[in-house]
Design an enzyme around this catalytic site. Sequence first.
Site, PDB file in Angstrom:
ATOM      1  N   ASP A  45      12.804  -3.196  57.318  1.00  0.00           N
ATOM      2  CA  ASP A  45      12.027  -4.420  57.098  1.00  0.00           C
ATOM      3  C   ASP A  45      11.287  -4.810  58.385  1.00  0.00           C
ATOM      4  O   ASP A  45      10.536  -5.791  58.400  1.00  0.00           O
ATOM      5  CB  ASP A  45      12.882  -5.559  56.530  1.00  0.00           C
ATOM      6  CG  ASP A  45      14.033  -5.956  57.419  1.00  0.00           C
ATOM      7  OD1 ASP A  45      14.232  -5.329  58.480  1.00  0.00           O
ATOM      8  OD2 ASP A  45      14.761  -6.909  57.046  1.00  0.00           O
ATOM      9  N   SER A  46      11.434  -3.986  59.442  1.00  0.00           N
ATOM     10  CA  SER A  46      10.548  -4.080  60.610  1.00  0.00           C
ATOM     11  C   SER A  46       9.100  -3.873  60.148  1.00  0.00           C
ATOM     12  O   SER A  46       8.158  -4.212  60.868  1.00  0.00           O
ATOM     13  CB  SER A  46      10.924  -3.034  61.666  1.00  0.00           C
ATOM     14  OG  SER A  46      11.063  -1.750  61.083  1.00  0.00           O
ATOM     15  N   ASP A  84      15.584  -0.851  53.595  1.00  0.00           N
ATOM     16  CA  ASP A  84      16.229  -2.114  53.955  1.00  0.00           C
ATOM     17  C   ASP A  84      16.216  -3.089  52.791  1.00  0.00           C
ATOM     18  O   ASP A  84      15.208  -3.206  52.075  1.00  0.00           O
ATOM     19  CB  ASP A  84      15.469  -2.762  55.120  1.00  0.00           C
ATOM     20  CG  ASP A  84      16.161  -2.560  56.454  1.00  0.00           C
ATOM     21  OD1 ASP A  84      17.378  -2.251  56.467  1.00  0.00           O
ATOM     22  OD2 ASP A  84      15.497  -2.706  57.486  1.00  0.00           O
ATOM     23  N   LYS A 114      20.084  -0.343  53.231  1.00  0.00           N
ATOM     24  CA  LYS A 114      20.724  -0.890  54.427  1.00  0.00           C
ATOM     25  C   LYS A 114      20.724  -2.401  54.321  1.00  0.00           C
ATOM     26  O   LYS A 114      19.741  -2.994  53.865  1.00  0.00           O
ATOM     27  CB  LYS A 114      19.980  -0.443  55.692  1.00  0.00           C
ATOM     28  CG  LYS A 114      20.568  -1.046  56.977  1.00  0.00           C
ATOM     29  CD  LYS A 114      20.044  -0.384  58.234  1.00  0.00           C
ATOM     30  CE  LYS A 114      18.704  -0.896  58.677  1.00  0.00           C
ATOM     31  NZ  LYS A 114      18.614  -2.346  58.911  1.00  0.00           N
ATOM     32  N   GLU A 116      22.256  -6.129  56.472  1.00  0.00           N
ATOM     33  CA  GLU A 116      22.749  -6.637  57.747  1.00  0.00           C
ATOM     34  C   GLU A 116      23.989  -7.509  57.551  1.00  0.00           C
ATOM     35  O   GLU A 116      24.079  -8.242  56.574  1.00  0.00           O
ATOM     36  CB  GLU A 116      21.647  -7.475  58.427  1.00  0.00           C
ATOM     37  CG  GLU A 116      20.397  -6.672  58.739  1.00  0.00           C
ATOM     38  CD  GLU A 116      19.306  -7.500  59.419  1.00  0.00           C
ATOM     39  OE1 GLU A 116      19.546  -8.690  59.748  1.00  0.00           O
ATOM     40  OE2 GLU A 116      18.211  -6.940  59.630  1.00  0.00           O
ATOM     41  N   GLU A 183      22.838  -2.220  66.627  1.00  0.00           N
ATOM     42  CA  GLU A 183      21.597  -2.560  67.337  1.00  0.00           C
ATOM     43  C   GLU A 183      21.884  -3.457  68.530  1.00  0.00           C
ATOM     44  O   GLU A 183      22.503  -4.513  68.396  1.00  0.00           O
ATOM     45  CB  GLU A 183      20.618  -3.264  66.369  1.00  0.00           C
ATOM     46  CG  GLU A 183      19.320  -3.649  67.068  1.00  0.00           C
ATOM     47  CD  GLU A 183      18.174  -4.003  66.119  1.00  0.00           C
ATOM     48  OE1 GLU A 183      18.319  -3.825  64.898  1.00  0.00           O
ATOM     49  OE2 GLU A 183      17.131  -4.446  66.627  1.00  0.00           O
TER      50      GLU A 183
END
Length: 281
Positions: A45-46, A84, A114, A116, A183
């Site tokens: 999602d960057s 993401d 993925k 978080e 990260e």
Amino acid sequence: MQRITTTHLMKMKKKAEKIVMITAYDYPAAGLVDEAGVDAILVGDSLGMVVLGYETTIPVTLDDMIHHTQAVVRGAKRALVAADMPFLTYQTGSADALRNAGRLLQEGGAAAVKLEGGTEVCPQVRALAEAGIPVIGHLGLTPQSIHVFGGYKLQGREPDAARRILADAKALEQAGAFCVVLECIPEDLAARITTSLSIPTIGIGAGVHCDGQVLVLHDMLGIAGKIRPRFVKQYAHLGEAIRKAVEQYGEEVRQSKFPMPEHSFTSEEIAGSPSPLANKT
Ligand code: KIV
């Protein structure tokens, strides 16, 4: 060509083979990184920051992710493609997580998702894993929580915070995650987590002892914005190369130096040629 699978990545940890992951967001980039031999491509999602021009990853939607994941899957023939889960597509509960991860697999074509977070998202990780959806965890600096962290800062510096991240990593493994991204944490903490888990760790700003590494493609190619975190190594300066190429093009158009005869067609030539669009040899 056989596609890389989640079990392949887990076996790589057992054989102490480093896993190479990189982000991509479109068809041509996916093709290039795939040909370069990466093991896994993350449609991160960057995307929001390096492609769509947002300040953070928070505005990225599930439809954005599906759209870009489809393009990446079309471009990548060998690498595993993971996508993401955007902000608030899983934090709200297991039913939402299942529905939304399901769309990333069914519509996007991703082979894994993925998300978080640690212990607090373990019910969702368990629900996805039990439904047959491979999950990558993401700990340390988790950009969707940027407003809680108050900036992009190293995480896990204090002993309590380090203990929490280690416990979260173990909880994610227990819940069924097949891999975890670490990260921006100290390298000794990442090393401890890596030896404590049987699933692979993929580091970004987490030192060399992780089972693999991931970088944001636009950062490592020098196309992203002005801020370059210390953990990003720039392997190329494509931003500069693109700017120069387009400046030259502009100059040549203004001075009538482009197009030249080799880029143009004459009526006589077209009449005699079966494929007038092909390059002249
Ligand atoms: O969104 C992303 O690109 C990521 C990587 C930095 C791991 O989450």
